[in-house]
Design an enzyme around this catalytic site. Structure first.
Site, PDB file in Angstrom:
ATOM      1  N   HIS A   1      -3.404  -5.690   1.035  1.00  0.00           N
ATOM      2  CA  HIS A   1      -2.674  -5.984   2.273  1.00  0.00           C
ATOM      3  C   HIS A   1      -2.643  -7.484   2.583  1.00  0.00           C
ATOM      4  O   HIS A   1      -3.571  -8.014   3.199  1.00  0.00           O
ATOM      5  CB  HIS A   1      -3.332  -5.257   3.443  1.00  0.00           C
ATOM      6  CG  HIS A   1      -3.171  -3.777   3.411  1.00  0.00           C
ATOM      7  ND1 HIS A   1      -2.242  -3.112   4.176  1.00  0.00           N
ATOM      8  CD2 HIS A   1      -3.823  -2.819   2.705  1.00  0.00           C
ATOM      9  CE1 HIS A   1      -2.315  -1.809   3.960  1.00  0.00           C
ATOM     10  NE2 HIS A   1      -3.265  -1.615   3.053  1.00  0.00           N
TER      11      HIS A   1
ATOM     12  N   GLU B   1      -0.735  -8.824   4.795  1.00  0.00           N
ATOM     13  CA  GLU B   1      -0.494  -8.978   6.239  1.00  0.00           C
ATOM     14  C   GLU B   1      -1.780  -9.002   7.045  1.00  0.00           C
ATOM     15  O   GLU B   1      -1.770  -9.402   8.218  1.00  0.00           O
ATOM     16  CB  GLU B   1       0.436  -7.866   6.756  1.00  0.00           C
ATOM     17  CG  GLU B   1      -0.206  -6.520   7.016  1.00  0.00           C
ATOM     18  CD  GLU B   1      -0.444  -5.678   5.775  1.00  0.00           C
ATOM     19  OE1 GLU B   1      -0.697  -4.469   5.916  1.00  0.00           O
ATOM     20  OE2 GLU B   1      -0.387  -6.230   4.642  1.00  0.00           O
TER      21      GLU B   1
ATOM     22  N   CYS C   1       0.836  -1.199   0.000  1.00  0.00           N
ATOM     23  CA  CYS C   1       0.000   0.000   0.000  1.00  0.00           C
ATOM     24  C   CYS C   1       0.875   1.256   0.000  1.00  0.00           C
ATOM     25  O   CYS C   1       1.485   1.576  -1.004  1.00  0.00           O
ATOM     26  CB  CYS C   1      -0.973  -0.050   1.181  1.00  0.00           C
ATOM     27  SG  CYS C   1      -2.356   1.115   1.049  1.00  0.00           S
TER      28      CYS C   1
END
Length: 235
Positions: free
Chosen positions: A197, A199, A88
């Site tokens: 994302h 994660e 991002c």
């Protein structure tokens, strides 16, 4: 030895702890790196996390590219020796640092997007995607206001021809990204920028899936093999 993965915190970073958690779940040791410190502390790889570095003043990532930590990171990454994942805002920083081509601009809708998002992995030969297979679809999280990837036609054609488009949005890109691009790699395959994302998709309890964990386990596989990546995205 346990791989050491640096996670950089800039003023305005939001997802540095999430990135560190993903690194730890994958089996590596996260190492906190501060934007104002030019020392990478001998880490094996680096994650530039999401957020709003320096308040996104001027342009997203435009100030972060001049942070002291980048003075050591940029040449190490450009040489092909240091794996770097920009997520991002981290992707925006990589583009502003000219480690990756193109730019991230305002979403076509001009609205912030926050949704679960299906991606299609296109390049499985990078340091961050070798645990996936080409064409594999994964479910991760997309949350950004400036995730619209743009580049000139010649650059887009080159990315296509050299297999450096790492991931695309399944279906039409929700942010208007050209050619539905969600992530790209450099020519060595050690630097990857991804707008969604991964994660946030490493634990079933907290994410829409565990599909994002593959980015981090791919890194560990790459470090364990110790093989060069030159030309890897084309495979």
């Amino acid at each position: 030895m346990t791989a050491r993965v640096g996670v950089v915190t800039f003023p305005g970073s939001l997802d540095d702890r999430d990135a560190a958690r993903a690194v730890r779940i994958a089996g590596a040791e996260p190492v906190a790196l501060w934007h104002d410190d030019a020392d990478l502390k001998g880490v094996d790889a680096v994650v530039l996390p999401g957020g709003f570095s320096y308040g996104d003043y001027l342009r997203c990532g435009a100030i972060a590219r001049f942070a002291p930590i980048m003075t050591e990171l940029v040449p190490a990454a450009a040489s092909g020796n240091l794996p770097v994942l920009g997520i991002c805002n981290g992707f925006q920083i990589l583009c502003e640092s000219h480690l990756l081509p193109g730019a991230l601009t305002r979403n076509r809708s001009l609205h912030f997007i926050n949704r679960d998002q299906v991606l299609r992995i296109e390049a499985a030969g990078t340091a961050w995607t070798n645990r996936y297979t080409p064409g594999q679809e994964i479910l991760v999280v997309l949350k950004s206001g400036e995730g619209n990837y743009v580049a000139d036609p010649a650059t887009l054609d080159e990315l296509e021809a050299t297999g450096r488009i790492v991931a695309r949005y399944a279906g039409a890109a929700p942010n208007g990204s050209q050619r539905d691009i969600a992530g790209v790699a450099n020519e060595h395959g050690n630097v990857v920028g991804l707008m969604p994302h991964p994660e946030h998709a490493v634990e079933a309890l907290t994410g829409p899936s565990t599909d994002g964990l593959g980015f981090f386990t791919s890194l560990l596989a790459h470090l364990a093999e110790g093989s060069p990546l030159a030309g890897a995205p084309t495979g």
